[in-house]
Design an enzyme around this catalytic site. Sequence first.
Site, PDB file in Angstrom:
ATOM      1  N   GLY A 122      -2.899 -12.253   1.526  1.00  0.00           N
ATOM      2  CA  GLY A 122      -4.119 -13.058   1.424  1.00  0.00           C
ATOM      3  C   GLY A 122      -4.195 -13.852   0.131  1.00  0.00           C
ATOM      4  O   GLY A 122      -5.236 -14.451  -0.165  1.00  0.00           O
ATOM      5  N   GLU A 141      -6.433  -8.701  -7.522  1.00  0.00           N
ATOM      6  CA  GLU A 141      -6.319  -7.308  -7.059  1.00  0.00           C
ATOM      7  C   GLU A 141      -5.562  -6.464  -8.084  1.00  0.00           C
ATOM      8  O   GLU A 141      -5.909  -5.304  -8.330  1.00  0.00           O
ATOM      9  CB  GLU A 141      -5.621  -7.270  -5.693  1.00  0.00           C
ATOM     10  CG  GLU A 141      -6.510  -7.810  -4.581  1.00  0.00           C
ATOM     11  CD  GLU A 141      -5.806  -7.965  -3.241  1.00  0.00           C
ATOM     12  OE1 GLU A 141      -6.500  -7.933  -2.217  1.00  0.00           O
ATOM     13  OE2 GLU A 141      -4.580  -8.136  -3.207  1.00  0.00           O
TER      14      GLU A 141
HETATM   15  C1  5RP Z   1      -4.623  -9.664   0.077  1.00  0.00           C
HETATM   16  C2  5RP Z   1      -3.898  -8.374   0.225  1.00  0.00           C
HETATM   17  C3  5RP Z   1      -4.288  -7.506   1.365  1.00  0.00           C
HETATM   18  O1  5RP Z   1      -4.771  -6.285   0.876  1.00  0.00           O
HETATM   19  C4  5RP Z   1      -3.081  -7.259   2.237  1.00  0.00           C
HETATM   20  O2  5RP Z   1      -2.530  -8.496   2.589  1.00  0.00           O
HETATM   21  C5  5RP Z   1      -3.460  -6.480   3.504  1.00  0.00           C
HETATM   22  O3  5RP Z   1      -4.285  -7.272   4.303  1.00  0.00           O
HETATM   23  P1  5RP Z   1      -4.866  -6.738   5.690  1.00  0.00           P
HETATM   24  O4  5RP Z   1      -5.752  -5.564   5.384  1.00  0.00           O
HETATM   25  O5  5RP Z   1      -5.630  -7.921   6.236  1.00  0.00           O
HETATM   26  O6  5RP Z   1      -3.707  -6.360   6.570  1.00  0.00           O
HETATM   27  O7  5RP Z   1      -3.046  -8.012  -0.547  1.00  0.00           O
HETATM   28  O8  5RP Z   1      -4.053 -10.443  -0.940  1.00  0.00           O
END
Ligand code: 5RP
Length: 239
Positions: free
Chosen positions: A107, A113
Amino acid sequence: MRFAGSHNSMQDAGKRDAGARAADLVRDGTVLGLGTGSTVFFAVERLRSRIAEGLDLVAVPTSYQAAMRAREAGIPLTTLDEHPEVDATIDGADQVDGCLRLIKGRGAAHTREKCVAAASARLFIAVDPSKMVGVLTGPIPVEVLPFACKPVMARIAGLGGEGVLREGLRKDGPVITDNGNFVLDARFGAISDPEHLEAAIEAIPGVVAAGLFTGFTERTTVLVGEKDGVRILGRQPGL
Ligand code: 5RP
């Protein structure tokens, strides 16, 4: 407000169960980091119910998406300026290996994060079983300054990888992160030494953060939403 992507996520039982269970671990009075993505969405929905029942918390969102969803669910927001020490963070992941090292950033929110994870005493990582792997294989999202994109690609090639500029799905041209930067998806195949690779990528001038998270394993609890219940790996929730 209706959020793009939330409909498909609603169909994913593993994410729903893991996310809801992570939200159940949140204690009264917590300063909570809130990750980004479809699994965290389920945690937010659970927190909405718990707040209605009297749970008291403030949350540090890791993206515009996390902030918008939290606000919509009635979760009070704060910042790392106001709360530089975070009690626990709920987040998702793209891959989790047996040592609880993570790949994150599908994302494009992995820089914030990582900042919030580094400020957090505990990390609750909620995933569906497809995220669990023996060996991390990537691709590794790498946030880069637009100014330095080409030299960073060349340096990634020098490390044995291939960095591909991430493009928008409903926008022409590169994805722009919440921090105003580009994202490269760097393919290295099977990653034999994730700690070394994380350090090597992050040492490249122009790299803001790599989506490899190897430094948080001691504080990490992984919640895997299996068919027959939520499996808990790593540090036990109450400890
Ligand atoms: C966003 C992230 C998300 O935590 C990771 O991509 C998991 O996403 P999802 O819960 O939609 O599978 O790192 O940058």
